[in-house]
Design an enzyme around this catalytic site. Structure first.
Site, PDB file in Angstrom:
ATOM      1  N   LEU A 183      11.482 -18.709  37.437  1.00 32.19           N
ATOM      2  CA  LEU A 183      11.261 -17.948  38.649  1.00 32.19           C
ATOM      3  C   LEU A 183      11.385 -16.753  38.948  1.00 32.19           C
ATOM      4  O   LEU A 183      11.745 -16.008  38.711  1.00 32.19           O
ATOM      5  CB  LEU A 183      12.929 -18.538  38.875  1.00 32.19           C
ATOM      6  CG  LEU A 183      13.453 -20.070  39.279  1.00 32.19           C
ATOM      7  CD1 LEU A 183      13.430 -21.167  38.232  1.00 32.19           C
ATOM      8  CD2 LEU A 183      14.390 -19.791  39.602  1.00 32.19           C
ATOM      9  N   ILE A 184       9.923 -16.915  39.264  1.00 32.18           N
ATOM     10  CA  ILE A 184       9.353 -14.938  39.166  1.00 32.18           C
ATOM     11  C   ILE A 184       9.582 -14.578  40.498  1.00 32.18           C
ATOM     12  O   ILE A 184       9.003 -15.536  41.605  1.00 32.18           O
ATOM     13  CB  ILE A 184       8.082 -15.476  38.509  1.00 32.18           C
ATOM     14  CG1 ILE A 184       7.694 -14.045  38.776  1.00 32.18           C
ATOM     15  CG2 ILE A 184       6.189 -15.890  39.152  1.00 32.18           C
ATOM     16  CD1 ILE A 184       5.736 -13.701  37.164  1.00 32.18           C
ATOM     17  N   LYS A 265      20.349 -19.754  46.373  1.00 34.67           N
ATOM     18  CA  LYS A 265      20.057 -19.657  44.616  1.00 34.67           C
ATOM     19  C   LYS A 265      20.856 -21.044  44.368  1.00 34.67           C
ATOM     20  O   LYS A 265      19.789 -21.254  43.581  1.00 34.67           O
ATOM     21  CB  LYS A 265      21.089 -18.881  44.467  1.00 34.67           C
ATOM     22  CG  LYS A 265      20.344 -16.687  44.417  1.00 34.67           C
ATOM     23  CD  LYS A 265      19.381 -16.927  43.672  1.00 34.67           C
ATOM     24  CE  LYS A 265      18.959 -15.646  43.641  1.00 34.67           C
ATOM     25  NZ  LYS A 265      19.902 -14.312  43.120  1.00 34.67           N
ATOM     26  N   GLY A 287      15.548 -13.810  35.897  1.00 34.18           N
ATOM     27  CA  GLY A 287      16.475 -12.525  35.532  1.00 34.18           C
ATOM     28  C   GLY A 287      17.827 -12.472  35.953  1.00 34.18           C
ATOM     29  O   GLY A 287      17.884 -10.875  36.077  1.00 34.18           O
ATOM     30  N   GLN A 296      25.546 -12.975  41.932  1.00 33.18           N
ATOM     31  CA  GLN A 296      25.183 -12.545  39.781  1.00 33.18           C
ATOM     32  C   GLN A 296      26.959 -11.789  38.935  1.00 33.18           C
ATOM     33  O   GLN A 296      26.703 -12.107  38.472  1.00 33.18           O
ATOM     34  CB  GLN A 296      24.710 -11.481  39.475  1.00 33.18           C
ATOM     35  CG  GLN A 296      22.909 -12.318  40.424  1.00 33.18           C
ATOM     36  CD  GLN A 296      21.681 -11.303  40.123  1.00 33.18           C
ATOM     37  OE1 GLN A 296      22.046 -10.663  39.045  1.00 33.18           O
ATOM     38  NE2 GLN A 296      20.766 -11.235  40.201  1.00 33.18           N
ATOM     39  N   CYS A 456     -11.759  -3.126  39.185  1.00 32.18           N
ATOM     40  CA  CYS A 456     -11.615  -2.665  38.367  1.00 32.18           C
ATOM     41  C   CYS A 456     -12.408  -3.786  36.884  1.00 32.18           C
ATOM     42  O   CYS A 456     -13.735  -4.034  37.664  1.00 32.18           O
ATOM     43  CB  CYS A 456     -10.133  -3.559  37.990  1.00 32.18           C
ATOM     44  SG  CYS A 456     -10.166  -5.405  38.800  1.00 32.18           S
TER      45      CYS A 456
END
EC number: 2.8.1.4
Length: 482
Positions: A183-184, A265, A287, A296, A456
């Site tokens: 889960l980014i 969440k 994370g 958390q 780039c």
């Protein structure tokens, strides 16, 4: 050129069948990564190492760098493989190779030997060390903490002169463990946790919950593509983007203020679990770190976990923020995280740190779960390798040029380290440096009467940033691809 790949020590203590499987997978991973540099290279596996042989000397540094970022490799040795006749011949070859390095330095000789010989490893160390000491007047022997260690490997009738040792990232080869879904969010935590699972041998897919528009998704795509390209490009992975704005709107309207964080969440875990089940993924990765924010705490994390049977892995659970940021700096995601657009649509004024299950469930009874089902059903799933191509399609309105006009300036958006290693010089046009992570805050300070050609190395970052700047209203932006 030749490289000797040394295995991560945990691989070497596995049973014979498991060790062979890990080595076979690592060999395949190395081939998959290096074929982009040299299609003719050879990768040969042995019981305790893997050999990489390539012909294109121009790709030596690129191949060496790529090897140090493949999970499962403890270190690599860059070697010169030559035949020898006797111990004196070994000394002469070592003298020719190491004379310049040893002048004015302390040194010792370390030898590893395989095969049948008339001498032992220690005898070679003494003979070669004594000879080097006699023939290089400014050098002297020091067996503990020398300036230079002369590494030699003798295998049958071949001598390996070790030109350099380079540390790998260790861990297990990707593919030796099962797939996970990360889960980014693009911040420090999710990038580091994704890397840690890749390093442990998992193929990491990415799930992004978009709470605030295209700018955030562009940033997260950059992070996911960077992590995959740098550490996991041996395997195909998915990038799944879910538009979570309708879910956020429903929470804001239906859920009590103090319970919003935990409910959000829980909705994310529900959605991610559906995605994981759809693609046969065994676990979710987050994370989260214990006590970092209100959602958390142990009580709240337990309530979040309760909504799904899918295993949730939290590799950072005991890490403090400073440690996480240091890891992000090491793997190269710190600059992405510092400049990631943030969305604060679901921030409670007084969030609960010890949510009560009955109360959370009562709040969720007011929630229309058809909204959650709909956003999951409509999730955008792409092969992460196609992010560059998809970005190119999305920025079709941003012109890509190979030349330049009198009012054009090339804007080098690579990181400072990349620019220092390989400065860009183009004859006939000015080149200005502005790293990608400063574009959102510093581009407006540039001369807006100029046309800025973003550049780039691979062209992915320049296209993504061009799209972002266009969305911010800057029309004087093009992509430079010579």
């Amino acid at each position: 050129m030749k490289f000797i790949i040394k295995l991560f020590p945990e691989i070497t203590i596995k049973s014979q069948s498991v060790r062979l499987r890990f080595i076979k997978i690592l060999t395949g991973n190395i081939r998959n990564v290096l074929k982009h540099y040299d299609e003719t290279l050879a990768v040969v596996r042995h019981w305790d190492n893997i050999e990489v042989r390539a012909k294109d000397e121009n790709q030596r540094l690129a191949i060496r760098d790529a090897l140090t970022r493949i999970p499962g490799i403890h270190h690599i040795l860059e070697v010169e493989d030559v035949p020898f006749t006797d111990m004196h011949d070994i000394f002469e070859k070592a003298l020719a190779q190491y004379r310049e390095q040893l002048e004015g330095k302390t040194f010792c000789v370390r030898v590893k030997r395989r095969g049948k010989h008339e001498f032992s490893s220690i005898e070679v160390e003494r003979y070669v060390g004594g000879g080097l000491n006699q023939h290089i007047e400014s050098a002297r022997v020091k067996l503990t903490n020398p300036d230079v260690t002369v590494h030699l490997e003798v295998e049958d009738d071949r001598l390996l002169l070790i030109k350099g040792r380079y540390e790998g990232i260790g861990g297990f080869p990707i593919g030796t463990q099962e797939d996970v879904l990360s889960l980014i969010s693009g911040g420090f935590d999710s990038g580091v946790s994704s890397y840690m699972l890749m390093r442990r041998g998992c193929r990491v897919h990415y799930c992004f919950f978009n709470l605030g528009g295209a700018a955030h998704e562009i940033g997260v795509r950059q992070v996911a593509h960077y992590l995959w390209n740098r550490f996991g490009s041996s395997h195909r992975v998915r990038f799944v983007a879910i538009n979570f704005e309708p879910v956020v709107g429903e929470i804001l309207e239906k859920v009590d203020d103090g319970q919003m964080g935990v409910v959000l969440k829980r909705m994310m875990v529900r959605a991610a679990s559906k995605v994981a089940e759809r693609y046969g993924v065994q676990a979710l990765v987050t994370g989260e770190a214990l006590g970092q924010v209100s959602s958390q705490t142990l009580t709240n994390l337990r309530l979040i976990d309760n909504v799904s049977d899918t295993l949730i892995l939290r590799p950072l659970i005991s890490y403090d923020k400073e440690h996480i940021i240091n890891l992000a700096r090491q793997i190269g995601t710190e600059d992405f995280a510092r400049t990631m657009p943030e969305y604060c649509g679901v921030i409670s004024k007084s969030p609960t740190v010890k949510a009560i299950k009955a109360k959370i469930e009562a709040e969720e009874e007011n929630f229309d779960f058809s909204i959650l089902d709909k956003v999951v059903e409509e999730a955008n799933n792409v092969d992460i390798r196609e992010i560059a191509q998809q970005t190119q399609q999305e920025v079709v309105e941003v012109e890509t040029v190979s030349g330049f006009g009198p009012n054009d300036v090339i804007l080098d958006i690579r990181s400072v380290d990349e620019q220092d290693d390989k400065p860009l010089k183009v004859e006939g046009v000015d080149v200005v440096s502005l790293p990608f992570y400063k574009l959102s805050t510093k581009f407006g300070d540039l001369d807006q009467s100029k046309t800025w050609l973003l550049w780039c190395e691979r062209g992915v970052m320049s296209r993504l940033q061009a799209l972002y700047l266009r969305e911010q209203g800057f029309e004087n932006v093009k992509v430079y691809r010579p």
